[in-house]
Design a protein around this motif. Structure first.
Motif, PDB file in Angstrom:
ATOM      1  N   TRP A 202      11.808  16.255 -47.661  1.00 29.76           N
ATOM      2  CA  TRP A 202      11.574  15.611 -48.677  1.00 29.76           C
ATOM      3  C   TRP A 202      12.752  16.224 -50.298  1.00 29.76           C
ATOM      4  N   ASN A 203      14.066  14.844 -49.703  1.00 25.93           N
ATOM      5  CA  ASN A 203      14.835  15.099 -49.732  1.00 25.93           C
ATOM      6  C   ASN A 203      15.608  14.266 -51.425  1.00 25.93           C
TER       7      ASN A 203
ATOM      8  N   MET B  37       9.767  10.220 -43.545  1.00 33.38           N
ATOM      9  CA  MET B  37      10.206   8.774 -43.611  1.00 33.38           C
ATOM     10  C   MET B  37       9.159   8.244 -45.065  1.00 33.38           C
ATOM     11  N   LEU B  38       8.855   7.353 -45.525  1.00 27.01           N
ATOM     12  CA  LEU B  38       7.826   7.024 -46.178  1.00 27.01           C
ATOM     13  C   LEU B  38       7.404   5.696 -46.224  1.00 27.01           C
ATOM     14  N   HIS B  39       5.879   5.247 -46.763  1.00 25.02           N
ATOM     15  CA  HIS B  39       5.581   4.068 -46.472  1.00 25.02           C
ATOM     16  C   HIS B  39       5.167   3.717 -47.932  1.00 25.02           C
TER      17      HIS B  39
ATOM     18  N   VAL C  31       6.911  20.167 -49.282  1.00 27.10           N
ATOM     19  CA  VAL C  31       7.971  20.838 -50.463  1.00 27.10           C
ATOM     20  C   VAL C  31       9.347  20.027 -50.381  1.00 27.10           C
ATOM     21  N   TYR C  32      10.225  19.873 -52.037  1.00 25.34           N
ATOM     22  CA  TYR C  32      11.240  19.228 -52.199  1.00 25.34           C
ATOM     23  C   TYR C  32      12.625  19.671 -52.368  1.00 25.34           C
ATOM     24  N   LEU C  33      13.223  19.155 -52.195  1.00 21.26           N
ATOM     25  CA  LEU C  33      14.710  20.423 -52.508  1.00 21.26           C
ATOM     26  C   LEU C  33      14.335  20.769 -53.551  1.00 21.26           C
TER      27      LEU C  33
ATOM     28  N   LEU D 296      13.615   9.516 -51.536  1.00 25.28           N
ATOM     29  CA  LEU D 296      13.163   9.221 -52.693  1.00 25.28           C
ATOM     30  C   LEU D 296      14.049   7.959 -52.990  1.00 25.28           C
ATOM     31  N   ASP D 297      15.468   7.642 -53.286  1.00 24.20           N
ATOM     32  CA  ASP D 297      16.221   6.669 -53.539  1.00 24.20           C
ATOM     33  C   ASP D 297      16.014   5.647 -52.190  1.00 24.20           C
ATOM     34  N   ASN D 298      15.536   5.490 -51.264  1.00 25.83           N
ATOM     35  CA  ASN D 298      15.037   4.810 -50.245  1.00 25.83           C
ATOM     36  C   ASN D 298      14.158   4.813 -49.971  1.00 25.83           C
TER      37      ASN D 298
END
Length: 131
Positions: free
Chosen positions: A19-20, A1-3, A54-56, A24-26
């Motif tokens: 980190w998928n 979850m990002l804020h 670590v991002y996919l 990122l899109d949301n």
């Protein structure tokens, strides 16, 4: 979850994985209004990542695209804080590769105040060069 929130001319993004690409899109949809405001002048990004950063693979490529696009909207630098990580050196090395591919000016910090000070300096330099 990002804020995401705007602090002066800095986009502050804070979150915890996964980190998928969906995350990122949301977050991009949520940050659109903030980006419209920021792009009126030079700005920087402060990313505070909790846990293992670590991002996919598809998300890493999307992040590179996002940073490149935002650079055309007067983004000048990114300050990164990797918090609560059991492997901070690995996370920093991994993230460095992403931001280098994006052509971004970036640095890692332990404290938010130091990160903001560095971003303000980078933004100030960009403003002077434009004049």
């Amino acid at each position: 979850m990002l804020h995401a929130k705007k602090e002066n001319n800095i986009l502050v993004v804070e979150g915890t994985g996964p980190w998928n690409i969906e995350m990122l899109d949301n977050s991009g949809v949520k940050a659109k209004q903030i980006l419209n405001e920021l792009s009126q002048e030079f700005w920087g990004a402060l990313t505070i990542m909790h846990g293992e950063a670590v991002y996919l693979p598809d998300a890493a490529e999307r992040l590179i695209e996002i940073v490149k696009q935002q650079k055309s909207l007067k983004r000048v630098a990114t300050a990164i804080i990797v918090a609560d990580s059991s492997l901070p050196a690995f996370s920093q090395g991994y993230l460095s590769g992403i931001y280098e591919k994006a052509g971004e000016d970036f640095a890692f910090f332990e404290h938010k105040a130091d990160a903001i000070k560095w971003l303000e300096q980078r933004i100030g330099l960009a403003s002077k060069v434009e004049i």
